[in-house]
Design a protein around this motif. Structure first.
Motif, PDB file in Angstrom:
ATOM      1  N   GLU A  13       0.828  -1.213   0.000  1.00  0.00           N
ATOM      2  CA  GLU A  13       0.000   0.000   0.000  1.00  0.00           C
ATOM      3  C   GLU A  13       0.865   1.267   0.000  1.00  0.00           C
ATOM      4  OE1 GLU A  13      -3.125   0.609  -0.454  1.00  0.00           O
ATOM      5  OE2 GLU A  13      -4.051  -1.339  -0.191  1.00  0.00           O
ATOM      6  N   VAL A  14       1.940   1.249   0.780  1.00  0.00           N
ATOM      7  CA  VAL A  14       2.843   2.406   0.815  1.00  0.00           C
ATOM      8  C   VAL A  14       3.436   2.623  -0.576  1.00  0.00           C
ATOM      9  CG1 VAL A  14       5.048   3.257   1.700  1.00  0.00           C
ATOM     10  CG2 VAL A  14       3.354   2.304   3.276  1.00  0.00           C
ATOM     11  N   ALA A  15       3.900   1.537  -1.187  1.00  0.00           N
ATOM     12  CA  ALA A  15       4.488   1.636  -2.525  1.00  0.00           C
ATOM     13  C   ALA A  15       3.447   2.104  -3.535  1.00  0.00           C
ATOM     14  CB  ALA A  15       5.068   0.284  -2.944  1.00  0.00           C
ATOM     15  N   TYR A  16       2.234   1.602  -3.395  1.00  0.00           N
ATOM     16  CA  TYR A  16       1.152   1.998  -4.305  1.00  0.00           C
ATOM     17  C   TYR A  16       0.814   3.478  -4.126  1.00  0.00           C
ATOM     18  CZ  TYR A  16      -3.202   1.784  -6.950  1.00  0.00           C
ATOM     19  OH  TYR A  16      -4.187   1.989  -7.875  1.00  0.00           O
ATOM     20  N   GLY A  17       0.865   3.946  -2.891  1.00  0.00           N
ATOM     21  CA  GLY A  17       0.610   5.362  -2.627  1.00  0.00           C
ATOM     22  C   GLY A  17       1.642   6.260  -3.289  1.00  0.00           C
ATOM     23  N   GLU A  18       2.843   5.750  -3.462  1.00  0.00           N
ATOM     24  CA  GLU A  18       3.890   6.522  -4.129  1.00  0.00           C
ATOM     25  C   GLU A  18       3.705   6.500  -5.648  1.00  0.00           C
ATOM     26  OE1 GLU A  18       7.421   4.591  -2.714  1.00  0.00           O
ATOM     27  OE2 GLU A  18       7.179   5.379  -0.673  1.00  0.00           O
TER      28      GLU A  18
END
Length: 117
Positions: A13-18
């Motif tokens: 999710e963190v990577a997707y948010g980026e």
């Protein structure tokens, strides 16, 4: 198919948010970080993008539905107002017809009185 662990989902999710699309290097890095296969990371991102598109479609659809409901309500209000105007016009027309009859009767009476018709 085994469910992902919470820490894996959080990292994804963190990577997707980026970024919602990853380069090969970032996919490999994320796979290494989470203990997942590159294919699993790729699939998760594909499903996540699909979920976002579906969510956006629902949002747009719901917004369009609200707009159509508003338009329908306004249309019904205009229709009711026009129906009232038609009814008022009919009342005025009937009143004018009655007035014309009275005037014709008066003219007829005057003609008989005056000219003996």
């Amino acid at each position: 198919m085994k469910r992902f662990e919470r820490f894996q989902i959080d990292a994804l999710e963190v990577a997707y948010g980026e970024r919602d699309h990853l380069c090969r290097e970032r996919k490999a890095e994320l796979a290494n970080q989470t203990g997942l296969d590159v294919e699993q990371v790729t699939s998760w991102f594909n499903r996540r993008r699909k979920r976002d598109r579906e969510k956006e479609r629902r949002r747009v659809s719901e917004q369009r539905c609200l707009e159509l409901e508003d338009a329908l309500r306004e249309s019904r209000e205009r229709e009711a107002k026009l129906e009232q105007e038609v009814e008022e016009s009919r009342r005025r027309e009937n009143g004018l017809r009655a007035e014309i009859r009275i005037l014709r009767d008066e003219i007829g009476c005057c003609m008989v009185t005056r000219f003996g018709f």
